[in-house]
Motif scaffolding. Structure first.
Motif, short mmCIF file in Angstrom:
data_model
loop_
_atom_site.label_atom_id
_atom_site.label_comp_id
_atom_site.label_asym_id
_atom_site.label_seq_id
_atom_site.Cartn_x
_atom_site.Cartn_y
_atom_site.Cartn_z
N LEU A 152 0.82 -1.21 0.00
CA LEU A 152 0.00 0.00 0.00
C LEU A 152 0.86 1.26 0.00
O LEU A 152 0.56 2.24 -0.70
N SER A 156 0.85 3.68 -3.20
CA SER A 156 0.31 5.03 -3.00
C SER A 156 1.31 6.09 -3.48
O SER A 156 0.92 7.10 -4.07
N GLN A 157 2.61 5.84 -3.25
CA GLN A 157 3.61 6.79 -3.72
C GLN A 157 3.68 6.80 -5.25
O GLN A 157 3.80 7.87 -5.88
N ALA A 159 1.22 5.98 -7.29
CA ALA A 159 -0.01 6.59 -7.78
C ALA A 159 0.04 8.11 -7.64
O ALA A 159 -0.40 8.85 -8.54
N GLY A 160 0.61 8.58 -6.51
CA GLY A 160 0.75 10.02 -6.32
C GLY A 160 1.63 10.65 -7.38
O GLY A 160 1.33 11.75 -7.88
#
Length: 214
Positions: A152, A156-157, A159-160
Protein backbone atom coordinates in the motif's frame (compact mmCIF):
# COMPACT_ATOMS: atom_id res chain seq x y z
CA UNK A 1 25.84 -32.17 2.93
CA UNK A 2 24.91 -32.10 -0.75
CA UNK A 3 27.21 -30.69 -3.40
CA UNK A 4 24.74 -27.86 -4.02
CA UNK A 5 24.77 -26.85 -0.38
CA UNK A 6 28.55 -27.01 -0.27
CA UNK A 7 28.81 -24.71 -3.30
CA UNK A 8 26.13 -22.43 -1.83
CA UNK A 9 28.14 -22.13 1.39
CA UNK A 10 31.32 -21.26 -0.51
CA UNK A 11 29.48 -18.55 -2.40
CA UNK A 12 28.00 -17.27 0.86
CA UNK A 13 31.46 -17.06 2.45
CA UNK A 14 32.74 -15.10 -0.54
CA UNK A 15 29.71 -12.78 -0.29
CA UNK A 16 30.23 -12.11 3.40
CA UNK A 17 33.96 -11.40 2.93
CA UNK A 18 33.28 -8.95 0.10
CA UNK A 19 30.41 -7.37 2.06
CA UNK A 20 32.75 -6.83 5.01
CA UNK A 21 35.25 -5.05 2.76
CA UNK A 22 32.61 -3.00 0.91
CA UNK A 23 30.74 -1.94 4.03
CA UNK A 24 33.94 -1.09 5.89
CA UNK A 25 35.19 0.98 2.99
CA UNK A 26 31.85 2.75 2.68
CA UNK A 27 32.03 3.80 6.31
CA UNK A 28 35.72 4.66 6.52
CA UNK A 29 36.78 5.98 3.11
CA UNK A 30 35.84 9.64 2.72
CA UNK A 31 34.49 10.62 -0.70
CA UNK A 32 33.95 7.03 -1.83
CA UNK A 33 30.25 7.52 -2.54
CA UNK A 34 29.37 10.04 -5.26
CA UNK A 35 25.65 10.31 -4.61
CA UNK A 36 23.49 13.08 -3.17
CA UNK A 37 23.85 13.84 0.53
CA UNK A 38 20.73 11.81 1.28
CA UNK A 39 21.98 8.94 -0.86
CA UNK A 40 25.29 8.88 0.98
CA UNK A 41 23.55 8.88 4.36
CA UNK A 42 21.38 5.94 3.33
CA UNK A 43 24.32 3.99 1.88
CA UNK A 44 26.38 4.43 5.04
CA UNK A 45 23.44 3.46 7.24
CA UNK A 46 23.10 0.27 5.19
CA UNK A 47 26.86 -0.35 5.50
CA UNK A 48 26.59 -0.06 9.28
CA UNK A 49 23.72 -2.56 9.47
CA UNK A 50 25.64 -4.89 7.15
CA UNK A 51 28.74 -4.86 9.37
CA UNK A 52 26.96 -5.08 12.71
CA UNK A 53 24.18 -7.52 11.87
CA UNK A 54 24.23 -9.12 8.41
CA UNK A 55 27.87 -10.24 8.18
CA UNK A 56 27.92 -11.78 11.70
CA UNK A 57 24.53 -13.41 11.03
CA UNK A 58 25.77 -15.08 7.83
CA UNK A 59 28.94 -16.26 9.59
CA UNK A 60 27.09 -17.60 12.63
CA UNK A 61 24.38 -19.20 10.52
CA UNK A 62 26.85 -21.02 8.28
CA UNK A 63 28.89 -22.18 11.26
CA UNK A 64 25.82 -23.58 13.01
CA UNK A 65 24.45 -25.05 9.78
CA UNK A 66 27.66 -27.01 9.20
CA UNK A 67 27.12 -28.50 12.65
CA UNK A 68 23.67 -29.68 11.55
CA UNK A 69 21.57 -26.86 12.97
CA UNK A 70 18.39 -26.15 11.01
CA UNK A 71 18.07 -22.85 12.84
CA UNK A 72 21.57 -21.92 11.70
CA UNK A 73 20.64 -22.70 8.10
CA UNK A 74 17.54 -20.51 8.34
CA UNK A 75 19.58 -17.68 9.88
CA UNK A 76 22.12 -17.87 7.05
CA UNK A 77 19.35 -17.83 4.44
CA UNK A 78 17.70 -14.79 6.04
CA UNK A 79 20.99 -12.87 6.24
CA UNK A 80 21.88 -13.76 2.65
CA UNK A 81 18.47 -12.50 1.60
CA UNK A 82 19.29 -9.19 3.26
CA UNK A 83 22.63 -9.00 1.42
CA UNK A 84 21.02 -9.82 -1.93
CA UNK A 85 18.32 -7.20 -1.42
CA UNK A 86 20.67 -4.49 -0.12
CA UNK A 87 23.26 -4.93 -2.83
CA UNK A 88 20.61 -5.04 -5.54
CA UNK A 89 19.77 -1.48 -4.44
CA UNK A 90 23.48 -0.57 -4.52
CA UNK A 91 23.86 -2.12 -7.97
CA UNK A 92 20.83 -0.36 -9.46
CA UNK A 93 20.81 3.03 -7.77
CA UNK A 94 24.18 4.02 -6.26
CA UNK A 95 26.30 6.23 -8.52
CA UNK A 96 29.17 4.23 -10.06
CA UNK A 97 32.22 4.33 -7.81
CA UNK A 98 35.33 2.15 -7.23
CA UNK A 99 33.25 -0.40 -5.29
CA UNK A 100 30.55 -0.87 -7.94
CA UNK A 101 32.07 -4.16 -9.25
CA UNK A 102 32.22 -5.43 -5.66
CA UNK A 103 28.57 -4.51 -5.06
CA UNK A 104 27.53 -6.39 -8.20
CA UNK A 105 29.65 -9.38 -7.17
CA UNK A 106 28.00 -9.50 -3.73
CA UNK A 107 24.56 -9.36 -5.35
CA UNK A 108 25.43 -12.27 -7.62
CA UNK A 109 27.10 -14.38 -4.95
CA UNK A 110 24.34 -13.93 -2.39
CA UNK A 111 21.58 -14.57 -4.93
CA UNK A 112 23.12 -17.73 -6.34
CA UNK A 113 23.92 -18.97 -2.85
CA UNK A 114 20.24 -18.59 -1.95
CA UNK A 115 19.11 -20.39 -5.12
CA UNK A 116 21.51 -23.29 -4.61
CA UNK A 117 20.57 -23.55 -0.93
CA UNK A 118 16.87 -23.85 -1.75
CA UNK A 119 17.57 -26.42 -4.48
CA UNK A 120 19.97 -28.37 -2.26
CA UNK A 121 17.91 -28.77 0.91
CA UNK A 122 17.18 -32.42 1.59
CA UNK A 123 13.95 -33.94 2.92
CA UNK A 124 15.36 -34.41 6.42
CA UNK A 125 16.20 -30.72 6.73
CA UNK A 126 12.75 -29.72 5.45
CA UNK A 127 11.13 -32.07 7.96
CA UNK A 128 13.13 -30.62 10.85
CA UNK A 129 12.39 -27.06 9.75
CA UNK A 130 8.67 -27.77 9.55
CA UNK A 131 8.74 -29.01 13.17
CA UNK A 132 10.32 -25.89 14.65
CA UNK A 133 8.12 -24.53 17.39
CA UNK A 134 6.82 -21.19 16.18
CA UNK A 135 3.62 -19.24 16.74
CA UNK A 136 2.63 -20.17 13.19
CA UNK A 137 -0.63 -18.34 12.77
CA UNK A 138 0.54 -15.19 14.55
CA UNK A 139 3.81 -15.11 12.59
CA UNK A 140 2.06 -15.83 9.31
CA UNK A 141 -0.56 -13.14 9.88
CA UNK A 142 2.17 -10.64 10.85
CA UNK A 143 4.10 -11.35 7.65
CA UNK A 144 1.00 -10.93 5.49
CA UNK A 145 0.13 -7.68 7.26
CA UNK A 146 3.66 -6.31 6.78
CA UNK A 147 3.61 -7.25 3.09
CA UNK A 148 0.24 -5.55 2.66
CA UNK A 149 1.39 -2.35 4.36
CA UNK A 150 4.51 -2.11 2.19
CA UNK A 151 2.46 -2.76 -0.94
CA UNK A 152 0.00 0.00 0.00
CA UNK A 153 2.82 2.41 0.86
CA UNK A 154 4.75 1.96 -2.39
CA UNK A 155 1.64 1.83 -4.58
CA UNK A 156 0.31 5.03 -3.00
CA UNK A 157 3.61 6.79 -3.72
CA UNK A 158 3.62 5.55 -7.31
CA UNK A 159 -0.01 6.59 -7.78
CA UNK A 160 0.75 10.02 -6.32
CA UNK A 161 3.64 10.49 -8.76
CA UNK A 162 1.48 9.40 -11.69
CA UNK A 163 -1.37 11.78 -10.86
CA UNK A 164 0.73 14.78 -9.79
CA UNK A 165 3.65 14.42 -12.18
CA UNK A 166 6.04 14.99 -9.26
CA UNK A 167 8.44 12.41 -7.84
CA UNK A 168 8.04 11.39 -4.18
CA UNK A 169 10.54 13.14 -1.92
CA UNK A 170 12.12 9.78 -1.08
CA UNK A 171 13.05 9.46 -4.76
CA UNK A 172 13.88 13.05 -5.68
CA UNK A 173 16.16 13.47 -2.65
CA UNK A 174 18.32 10.70 -4.09
CA UNK A 175 18.47 12.26 -7.54
CA UNK A 176 16.93 9.17 -9.14
CA UNK A 177 14.22 8.81 -11.80
CA UNK A 178 12.51 6.12 -9.70
CA UNK A 179 13.20 3.92 -6.67
CA UNK A 180 14.55 0.38 -7.08
CA UNK A 181 12.78 -0.42 -3.81
CA UNK A 182 9.42 -0.17 -5.59
CA UNK A 183 10.40 -2.85 -8.10
CA UNK A 184 12.22 -5.14 -5.66
CA UNK A 185 9.45 -5.05 -3.07
CA UNK A 186 6.39 -5.19 -5.31
CA UNK A 187 7.79 -7.75 -7.76
CA UNK A 188 9.65 -10.02 -5.34
CA UNK A 189 9.60 -9.24 -1.61
CA UNK A 190 5.86 -8.65 -1.14
CA UNK A 191 4.75 -11.81 -3.01
CA UNK A 192 7.37 -13.98 -1.28
CA UNK A 193 6.54 -12.63 2.19
CA UNK A 194 2.82 -13.11 1.53
CA UNK A 195 3.34 -16.71 0.36
CA UNK A 196 5.57 -17.45 3.35
CA UNK A 197 2.92 -16.12 5.72
CA UNK A 198 0.22 -18.18 4.03
CA UNK A 199 2.33 -21.32 4.11
CA UNK A 200 3.08 -20.81 7.81
CA UNK A 201 -0.61 -20.51 8.58
CA UNK A 202 -1.30 -23.68 6.56
CA UNK A 203 1.68 -25.51 8.13
CA UNK A 204 2.91 -26.12 4.61
CA UNK A 205 6.53 -27.15 4.15
CA UNK A 206 7.05 -26.03 0.55
CA UNK A 207 3.76 -25.15 -1.08
CA UNK A 208 -0.05 -25.47 -1.01
CA UNK A 209 -0.06 -28.89 -2.64
CA UNK A 210 1.65 -30.38 0.45
CA UNK A 211 -0.34 -28.57 3.12
CA UNK A 212 -1.38 -30.53 6.18
CA UNK A 213 -4.11 -29.64 8.64
CA UNK A 214 -3.09 -28.35 12.07
Amino acid sequence: MTSRIELADRLAIAALLLASVAAGAGLLVSGLYRDTDEGIRQARATDLVTLIFAVPAVALGLWRARAGSVGGRLLAVAALGYLAYSYAIYAFSVVIDPLTPVHIAILGLATWSLVLTVLGLDEATLDLASRLRLPRRTTGAFLIAVAGLFALLWLSQIAGAITSGRLPAAVSDLGLPTSPVYSLDLAFAVPLITLTGAWLIRRDRRGPQQASHS
